[in-house]
Structure formats: C-alpha cells, structure tokens
Enzyme design. Structure first.
Site, short mmCIF file in Angstrom:
data_model
loop_
_atom_site.label_atom_id
_atom_site.label_comp_id
_atom_site.label_asym_id
_atom_site.label_seq_id
_atom_site.Cartn_x
_atom_site.Cartn_y
_atom_site.Cartn_z
N ASP A 183 -0.55 -6.17 7.45
CA ASP A 183 -1.33 -5.84 6.27
C ASP A 183 -1.42 -7.04 5.35
O ASP A 183 -0.57 -7.94 5.37
CB ASP A 183 -0.66 -4.69 5.49
CG ASP A 183 -0.80 -3.37 6.21
OD1 ASP A 183 -1.72 -3.22 7.03
OD2 ASP A 183 0.03 -2.47 5.94
N LYS A 184 -2.41 -7.02 4.49
CA LYS A 184 -2.60 -8.10 3.52
C LYS A 184 -1.31 -8.42 2.77
O LYS A 184 -0.94 -9.58 2.62
CB LYS A 184 -3.71 -7.72 2.54
CG LYS A 184 -3.87 -8.71 1.39
CD LYS A 184 -4.85 -8.18 0.35
CE LYS A 184 -4.88 -9.09 -0.87
NZ LYS A 184 -5.75 -8.55 -1.95
#
Length: 347
Positions: free
Chosen positions: A168-169
């Site tokens: 994920d970011k």
C-alpha cells in the site's frame, strides 16, 4: 504483501475512455487529435452526446460526455458544455480527443530508489511510506513503476515494469521486482505457491491479550457496506478468498502492541483487515479503525523481512529493512522499546 492485492490494470498507449484526460498540456503536445464533421440528416434534433457517437464511434458515450463537460467539443466554432444540447443538420461539430492520464502513465521518471539488492534478474527495493506502487486515479505519475522505467531499460518490455507484488501507499518496506521475463514468471509462481516469505512489523491499538502467538484464518472480500475497503467475509454468502496470517506479540503496553506478522496469503489489505478483525487495528490506519497515536501520520505497518530462492540461480536470499524513523519514534513514545528485538526473536 499486497496489502493492496487488488487487481490492477496498466494501460500503456491506448486511450482509456471511461477516465478523464490529462491536464498537463506539455505532456499532451503532439498527442491530441482534432476531429470534425457536419451533422447528418439522421442526427438532426438529437442530443449533442448522441450525435458525437456518430463522429467518434470508437469511444463510449460516457467518455464523450466528459469531453463535452471539459469544453473539448465545439458546435459551429462555439464551445459546448451541455450534453443535452440539440444539434441540427449541417451543424459543424468538432471534438478534441486527448490521451487519458492512464494512457500517459507508463513513462519513465528518474527517482532516488532505495535499492537493497540488484543483479541481472531482480531488484529489491526498500519502499518508503507515501510512494505509490502503480499509476492509478489520483496518482498518474511519481509511482514506483515510473521510477523502475527510468532505472533500467528492460522494464518497459515487462508487464507492470516487473512488479510482482505490491505494498500500500502508506506501508513501508521491502519489495522484490523482476528485471527479466524469466525472473518475473518464476517469482509469480513462487508467490502463488507461497514460497516467498514476507514478514512485517506493526504497531496496533490496545494491549495484547491471550497467547503471544495467533494464527488468523479468515477469508477476505470486498466490504459490502463500504466498497472502498475489504473485510472478513462469510464465503457461503459473499465472494472472497481464503486468507491466513500468523501474528506474534513482541511487546505490549496499556495503549498499544508491537506485532510481528507473517503472510501465508497475499490478499488485499490482509494484515490491516485481520488485525482489525481481532480487535487490534493498526495505529493511524483510519480506513480500518486505527486512530492517530504517538505522532504517526500513516498506518504503522512495515515490510521488515523478505526471503526467497533466487528465481534463476535458485540460491536462498534474504533481506531486512530497519524500522523507519516514524515507527521507531512511536515505539519510544509508547514505551514499547527503542528498536525491535534481534533477528533470532523474530524467526
């Protein structure tokens, strides 16, 4: 992990009609097509968007409506912004067809990648929090994929520039990326067969209770009440996939727990969903019930250790990434200890 194991689509050169186009005029130079033609007798009195489907039959009406709203359509030299406007026979329609941001996303952008290991076939990256892995709505540039395209020339010939899993970011830590097609195929198989070992460190809410070690076997699917997130689901009534995570408590205080997590599957947001499911959402993970604590501005999840057999050579390889400064500081603030235990304690 693919805490975001969602299915992705990367389009390299074709228009993506359902998405708004790029706003960077410099990027569009030489890529815009202007098309015009008079309204025929068969379209007299029709809505503007319907008439445009005759002029531009290869694109959807939805896309053409977006062009109209953006001022990219003219009738008799005047900009039109209402799809429901009526046209007359012999009106001269003009439309500016622009590439979408998705079609422009597959381009090289030099960036300072934190390379942990590199050889002819693979690359191991220490991804910082905040770096998006793939281009997607809202992030059409500045992604890891863009950086990989600039890092080595063969990336363009590989699907997704060689990316075989993702973070994920706001998850930091280790990712392996293929540099050749042979390595990519082998890594995809190894991940599917669960031969790539991925271990994470997390800071979670609340003191840990029960046994120090816990295996969470709970299927994960799209949350039916909030489609932007995932949830533990009942496979008899909802679609989803099996998911398994081993969790071990390394330290605990009245406010938080320091956890070691090992993935056995790689479902979307798996660790985040599983920890929420057992009542210990990750700190600062607002999507899954975690609140900001100890100054953290992103979900406190770090891909700490990555182990695999080399996809071509076959020899065993392993890498570790130190705990990022924000998580280390939070551990101090929460009195969980200044650093994680030694490697032996985390096996």
């Amino acid at each position: 992990m693919s805490a975001s194991g969602k299915s992705e689509q990367i389009i390299g050169s074709s228009l993506a009609p359902e998405l708004p186009w790029a706003e960077d005029d410099a990027a569009l130079e030489g890529a815009v097509e202007w098309r015009q033609a008079p309204v025929g007798a068969g379209e007299h009195g029709q809505r503007l968007d319907r008439a445009l489907t005759v002029l531009v039959p290869e694109f959807s009406r939805n896309y053409l409506q977006q062009l109209i709203e953006a001022g990219a359509v003219q009738c008799n030299g005047r900009v039109q912004t209402r799809s429901a406007s009526k046209v007359r026979v012999d009106d001269l329609l003009g439309v500016e067809l622009r590439p979408t941001p998705q079609s422009l996303a597959f381009h090289a952008e030099p960036m300072d990648l934190q390379v942990v290991h590199e050889d002819e076939h693979l690359l191991v990256i220490n991804k910082p929090a905040g770096l998006v892995v793939h281009p997607a709505p809202g992030h059409w540039s500045g992604t890891l994929l863009n950086g990989l395209l600039a890092h080595h020339g063969l990336a363009r010939a590989l699907p997704r520039a060689g990316i075989v899993h993702r973070l994920d970011k706001d998850t930091s830590g280790l990712m392996v990326v293929a540099k050749t097609r042979a390595a990519m195929d082998a890594l995809v198989r190894a991940i599917a067969e669960r031969r790539v070992r991925r271990q994470y460190l997390a800071l979670a809410h609340r003191p840990w209770q029960g046994a120090d070690s816990l295996r969470i076997d709970a299927p994960i699917g799209r949350d039916p009440r909030q489609r932007t997130r995932m949830a533990v689901v009942d496979l008899q009534h909802q679609s989803g996939k099996s998911a398994s995570t081993d969790v071990r408590c390394l330290a605990s205080t009245p406010q938080a727990s320091f956890l070691h997590c090992q993935l056995h599957t790689g479902r979307t947001h798996q660790i985040r969903v599983h920890l929420m499911h057992v009542g210990h959402p990750i700190l600062a993970d607002e999507l899954y019930g975690g609140q900001t604590l100890a100054g953290l501005q992103r979900q406190a999840l770090h891909a700490w250790r990555l182990s695999l057999d080399h996809p071509v050579g076959g020899h065993s390889m392993s890498w570790q990434s130190p705990l990022p400064a924000d998580m280390a500081q939070a551990m101090n603030t929460l009195q969980l200890g200044p650093q994680p235990p030694g490697e032996a304690a985390l096996q």
